[in-house]
Design a protein around this motif. Sequence first.
Motif, mmCIF file in Angstrom:
data_model
loop_
_atom_site.group_PDB
_atom_site.id
_atom_site.type_symbol
_atom_site.label_atom_id
_atom_site.label_comp_id
_atom_site.label_asym_id
_atom_site.label_seq_id
_atom_site.Cartn_x
_atom_site.Cartn_y
_atom_site.Cartn_z
ATOM 1 N N LEU A 119 -5.239 11.532 -1.425
ATOM 2 C CA LEU A 119 -3.967 10.977 -0.976
ATOM 3 C C LEU A 119 -3.339 11.870 0.096
ATOM 4 C CD1 LEU A 119 -2.516 9.917 -4.452
ATOM 5 C CD2 LEU A 119 -3.402 8.388 -2.689
ATOM 6 N N PRO B 200 -7.122 4.645 6.203
ATOM 7 C CA PRO B 200 -6.588 3.602 7.091
ATOM 8 C C PRO B 200 -7.494 3.287 8.269
ATOM 9 C CG PRO B 200 -5.346 5.652 7.336
ATOM 10 C CD PRO B 200 -6.260 5.844 6.177
ATOM 11 N N GLU C 247 0.826 -1.211 0.000
ATOM 12 C CA GLU C 247 0.000 0.000 0.000
ATOM 13 C C GLU C 247 0.857 1.257 0.000
ATOM 14 O OE1 GLU C 247 -0.414 -2.643 2.080
ATOM 15 O OE2 GLU C 247 -2.434 -2.607 2.970
ATOM 16 N N LEU C 248 1.916 1.255 0.823
ATOM 17 C CA LEU C 248 2.767 2.438 0.914
ATOM 18 C C LEU C 248 3.476 2.708 -0.411
ATOM 19 C CD1 LEU C 248 4.364 2.036 4.471
ATOM 20 C CD2 LEU C 248 2.462 3.506 3.774
ATOM 21 N N THR D 120 -5.012 0.885 -2.492
ATOM 22 C CA THR D 120 -5.138 -0.549 -2.246
ATOM 23 C C THR D 120 -5.315 -1.357 -3.535
ATOM 24 O OG1 THR D 120 -7.503 -0.180 -1.826
ATOM 25 C CG2 THR D 120 -6.038 -0.285 0.086
ATOM 26 N N THR E 173 0.931 3.951 -2.985
ATOM 27 C CA THR E 173 0.524 5.320 -2.628
ATOM 28 C C THR E 173 1.605 6.323 -3.016
ATOM 29 O OG1 THR E 173 -0.794 4.467 -0.781
ATOM 30 C CG2 THR E 173 -0.224 6.811 -0.734
ATOM 31 N N LYS F 214 -5.557 8.928 2.617
ATOM 32 C CA LYS F 214 -5.993 7.669 1.996
ATOM 33 C C LYS F 214 -4.800 6.955 1.357
ATOM 34 C CE LYS F 214 -10.920 8.327 1.018
ATOM 35 N NZ LYS F 214 -11.163 9.599 1.677
ATOM 36 N N GLN F 215 -4.875 5.615 1.352
ATOM 37 C CA GLN F 215 -3.813 4.800 0.769
ATOM 38 C C GLN F 215 -4.350 4.019 -0.427
ATOM 39 O OE1 GLN F 215 -2.286 2.367 3.979
ATOM 40 N NE2 GLN F 215 -0.952 4.009 4.713
ATOM 41 N N THR G 195 -3.072 -5.461 -2.850
ATOM 42 C CA THR G 195 -2.140 -5.349 -1.731
ATOM 43 C C THR G 195 -1.492 -6.674 -1.337
ATOM 44 O OG1 THR G 195 -4.023 -5.556 -0.203
ATOM 45 C CG2 THR G 195 -3.284 -3.327 -0.763
#
Length: 300
Positions: A221, A198, A171-172, A228, A175, A225-226, A244
């Motif tokens: 973002l 999250p 996810e990171l 997915t 993003t 928000k991330q 993910t």
Amino acid sequence: MWFRNLRFYRFSDTFALPEDFENQLQDYLFKPCGRQDQSSFGWCSPFGADNALLTHSLNNCHLLCARREEKVLPATVVNAEVDEKVRQIQETEGRPVNRKEKQNLKEDLVHQMLPQAFSRFRLSWGYIDLTRQLIVIDESAANRAEDFLGLLRSTLGSLPVQPVSPAESIELTLTEWLKSNHVPNPFEFGDEAELKAPQQDGGILRCKNEDLSREDIQAHLTSGKQVTRLGLTWQEHIDFIIETDFALKRVKATDMLMDEQDDLVDPTAEQKVDADFMLISAQVGQLYDDLVRAFTGSDA
């Protein structure tokens, strides 16, 4: 034949196929359900029912196909029959029917109805890439991929594999790519994404057929928000959605890739499978290498 989903599993120890692999597959050949069987799962030929070979090997990759039969007994039909049985007992014997007796009635009814039930069939595809020490399975659901691995594990006696997953949170990484409006080569952004807050009760934003660089998407973002799910294109050859768990969904060969392939004139089933597998194993192998490099900065 084209893999519409990609789930990757890496061998934890160096793996080689046994010399009698084809015979081992024969021991777990698909057999149709018996009268009282609810399901059956076993190997079948990648070339169709008229071919006895259960694997096809090409460039150190080995194609496998499993067939599943499931008896279809709609829950609404079974429950309606159970309710009718319960009603008859209550009327004729003048007593209530407890939960355990209901369950026994249901099991008896399923036993009686199975021989007349319709069957549903589906194929599950996968291949072993010995060069990359990898298993690739075409299943959208993780549990169905595990069924495929379980059948292969039973066939071989052991199967030391684990799902491929980068050490850093996917996810990171996704993003950060979307925030910076930059994705590593040879990938390009598609037109689809899912952004999720999250928090457990946070909002979800789903975008489709959209320019992902739009200011309002970037604002989500920035607010935390991330990403997915993210649509990507690889080398202008393959479109897909990455999730993910590192699974690829809705995998599709682009027109550019298909135009580069020579068309076979009236191919046999064997020629068609061979041509498709040559394309899939080569392209998916390179795609996997580039994905690992994009997420980890190093080669697979």
